[in-house]
Design a protein around this motif. Structure first.
Motif, PDB file in Angstrom:
ATOM      1  N   ASN A  11      44.556 -14.794 -24.707  1.00  0.00           N
ATOM      2  CA  ASN A  11      44.450 -16.117 -25.307  1.00  0.00           C
ATOM      3  C   ASN A  11      43.601 -16.171 -26.577  1.00  0.00           C
ATOM      4  O   ASN A  11      43.214 -17.245 -27.011  1.00  0.00           O
ATOM      5  N   TRP A  12      43.280 -15.036 -27.179  1.00  0.00           N
ATOM      6  CA  TRP A  12      42.542 -15.034 -28.446  1.00  0.00           C
ATOM      7  C   TRP A  12      43.352 -15.785 -29.485  1.00  0.00           C
ATOM      8  O   TRP A  12      44.549 -15.583 -29.552  1.00  0.00           O
ATOM      9  N   PRO A  13      42.809 -16.609 -30.304  1.00  0.00           N
ATOM     10  CA  PRO A  13      41.423 -17.059 -30.371  1.00  0.00           C
ATOM     11  C   PRO A  13      41.183 -18.343 -29.576  1.00  0.00           C
ATOM     12  O   PRO A  13      40.156 -18.993 -29.752  1.00  0.00           O
ATOM     13  N   GLY A  14      42.113 -18.700 -28.732  1.00  0.00           N
ATOM     14  CA  GLY A  14      41.990 -19.936 -27.970  1.00  0.00           C
ATOM     15  C   GLY A  14      40.908 -19.863 -26.909  1.00  0.00           C
ATOM     16  O   GLY A  14      40.311 -18.811 -26.658  1.00  0.00           O
ATOM     17  N   PRO A  15      40.665 -20.984 -26.247  1.00  0.00           N
ATOM     18  CA  PRO A  15      39.624 -21.032 -25.218  1.00  0.00           C
ATOM     19  C   PRO A  15      40.029 -20.278 -23.957  1.00  0.00           C
ATOM     20  O   PRO A  15      41.213 -20.096 -23.676  1.00  0.00           O
ATOM     21  N   ILE A  16      39.029 -19.853 -23.218  1.00  0.00           N
ATOM     22  CA  ILE A  16      39.283 -19.116 -21.972  1.00  0.00           C
ATOM     23  C   ILE A  16      39.426 -20.049 -20.780  1.00  0.00           C
ATOM     24  O   ILE A  16      40.064 -19.707 -19.801  1.00  0.00           O
ATOM     25  N   TRP A  17      38.842 -21.257 -20.872  1.00  0.00           N
ATOM     26  CA  TRP A  17      38.839 -22.180 -19.737  1.00  0.00           C
ATOM     27  C   TRP A  17      40.244 -22.645 -19.410  1.00  0.00           C
ATOM     28  O   TRP A  17      40.971 -23.117 -20.279  1.00  0.00           O
ATOM     29  N   GLY A  18      40.618 -22.462 -18.151  1.00  0.00           N
ATOM     30  CA  GLY A  18      41.913 -22.933 -17.688  1.00  0.00           C
ATOM     31  C   GLY A  18      43.087 -22.080 -18.129  1.00  0.00           C
ATOM     32  O   GLY A  18      44.234 -22.473 -17.968  1.00  0.00           O
ATOM     33  N   TYR A  19      42.835 -20.916 -18.668  1.00  0.00           N
ATOM     34  CA  TYR A  19      43.907 -20.049 -19.153  1.00  0.00           C
ATOM     35  C   TYR A  19      44.268 -19.027 -18.077  1.00  0.00           C
ATOM     36  O   TYR A  19      43.436 -18.200 -17.684  1.00  0.00           O
ATOM     37  N   GLY A  20      45.496 -19.068 -17.599  1.00  0.00           N
ATOM     38  CA  GLY A  20      45.990 -18.069 -16.657  1.00  0.00           C
ATOM     39  C   GLY A  20      45.228 -18.037 -15.343  1.00  0.00           C
ATOM     40  O   GLY A  20      44.543 -18.991 -14.978  1.00  0.00           O
ATOM     41  N   GLN A  21      45.360 -16.922 -14.656  1.00  0.00           N
ATOM     42  CA  GLN A  21      44.714 -16.718 -13.363  1.00  0.00           C
ATOM     43  C   GLN A  21      43.639 -15.645 -13.480  1.00  0.00           C
ATOM     44  O   GLN A  21      43.842 -14.636 -14.171  1.00  0.00           O
ATOM     45  N   ALA A  22      42.542 -15.857 -12.792  1.00  0.00           N
ATOM     46  CA  ALA A  22      41.460 -14.861 -12.784  1.00  0.00           C
ATOM     47  C   ALA A  22      41.983 -13.542 -12.220  1.00  0.00           C
ATOM     48  O   ALA A  22      42.800 -13.528 -11.306  1.00  0.00           O
ATOM     49  N   GLU A  23      41.497 -12.456 -12.791  1.00  0.00           N
ATOM     50  CA  GLU A  23      41.839 -11.113 -12.323  1.00  0.00           C
ATOM     51  C   GLU A  23      40.556 -10.455 -11.837  1.00  0.00           C
ATOM     52  O   GLU A  23      39.616 -10.298 -12.612  1.00  0.00           O
ATOM     53  N   PRO A  24      40.511 -10.065 -10.561  1.00  0.00           N
ATOM     54  CA  PRO A  24      39.272  -9.490 -10.030  1.00  0.00           C
ATOM     55  C   PRO A  24      38.935  -8.154 -10.692  1.00  0.00           C
ATOM     56  O   PRO A  24      39.814  -7.441 -11.181  1.00  0.00           O
ATOM     57  N   TYR A  25      37.659  -7.846 -10.691  1.00  0.00           N
ATOM     58  CA  TYR A  25      37.180  -6.568 -11.216  1.00  0.00           C
ATOM     59  C   TYR A  25      37.444  -5.449 -10.229  1.00  0.00           C
ATOM     60  O   TYR A  25      37.379  -5.652  -9.013  1.00  0.00           O
ATOM     61  N   GLU A  26      37.712  -4.276 -10.750  1.00  0.00           N
ATOM     62  CA  GLU A  26      37.589  -3.060  -9.954  1.00  0.00           C
ATOM     63  C   GLU A  26      36.097  -2.825  -9.841  1.00  0.00           C
ATOM     64  O   GLU A  26      35.349  -3.052 -10.800  1.00  0.00           O
ATOM     65  N   ASP A  27      35.625  -2.400  -8.684  1.00  0.00           N
ATOM     66  CA  ASP A  27      34.191  -2.298  -8.442  1.00  0.00           C
ATOM     67  C   ASP A  27      33.486  -1.405  -9.465  1.00  0.00           C
ATOM     68  O   ASP A  27      32.415  -1.761  -9.955  1.00  0.00           O
ATOM     69  N   THR A  28      34.079  -0.277  -9.815  1.00  0.00           N
ATOM     70  CA  THR A  28      33.436   0.629 -10.774  1.00  0.00           C
ATOM     71  C   THR A  28      33.276  -0.035 -12.135  1.00  0.00           C
ATOM     72  O   THR A  28      32.208   0.036 -12.748  1.00  0.00           O
ATOM     73  N   ALA A  29      34.316  -0.704 -12.616  1.00  0.00           N
ATOM     74  CA  ALA A  29      34.244  -1.380 -13.916  1.00  0.00           C
ATOM     75  C   ALA A  29      33.199  -2.486 -13.893  1.00  0.00           C
ATOM     76  O   ALA A  29      32.440  -2.664 -14.856  1.00  0.00           O
ATOM     77  N   LYS A  30      33.144  -3.218 -12.802  1.00  0.00           N
ATOM     78  CA  LYS A  30      32.158  -4.292 -12.679  1.00  0.00           C
ATOM     79  C   LYS A  30      30.748  -3.727 -12.724  1.00  0.00           C
ATOM     80  O   LYS A  30      29.887  -4.229 -13.464  1.00  0.00           O
ATOM     81  N   GLN A  31      30.500  -2.683 -11.961  1.00  0.00           N
ATOM     82  CA  GLN A  31      29.156  -2.090 -11.921  1.00  0.00           C
ATOM     83  C   GLN A  31      28.764  -1.493 -13.265  1.00  0.00           C
ATOM     84  O   GLN A  31      27.600  -1.590 -13.670  1.00  0.00           O
TER      85      GLN A  31
END
Length: 136
Positions: free
Chosen positions: A104-124
């Motif tokens: 969604n660049w350069p648009g806002p992130i709020w309300g755009y699409g569905q959240a995608e969970p982190y892979e644990d390694t990437a999150k850490q």
């Protein structure tokens, strides 16, 4: 003084990273953007101007500290900082790293699409990089 209570929606959508003098630093459970938020640990506050002058200064300091660390950790082209609160009224400040290739660049992130969970390694790895850059 009553214990701090986090809005249940913020608790559901974020994960605690650490606590500062005023705010909880929380990470959004959405891997599409490096997205953190600061939540002042004050009950019944929905607006910046409702904080004491000292708390306003602390929030500014903590926001700038996290924003600078996030930029350094990610190499983002732009750091977006916003306190909107139209749905979740508890005062919270979003700090988001943006790139011209992100969804969604350069648009806002709020309300755009569905959240995608982190892979644990990437999150850490992101949390580690951010927190290491908080102190430097």
């Amino acid at each position: 003084m009553s214990a701090f209570e986090l809005d249940p929606r913020l608790a559901r959508d974020t994960e605690l990273v650490e606590s500062f003098g005023l705010c909880q630093l929380r990470m959004m459970k959405d891997s599409r953007w490096p997205w953190f938020m600061l939540v002042p640990q004050r009950n019944d506050v929905s607006e910046l101007f409702e904080l004491t002058p000292l708390d306003q200064a602390l929030l500014t300091f903590e926001t700038n500290m996290v924003a600078a660390a996030l930029k350094k950790a990610t190499g983002a082209e732009k750091i977006n900082v916003a306190a909107i609160g139209n749905i979740v009224r508890q005062l919270h400040v979003h700090i988001v790293a943006r790139f011209d290739r992100d969804p969604n660049w350069p648009g806002p992130i709020w309300g755009y699409g569905q959240a995608e969970p982190y892979e644990d390694t990437a999150k850490q790895l992101l949390i580690k990089s951010l927190t290491e850059n908080l102190v430097s």
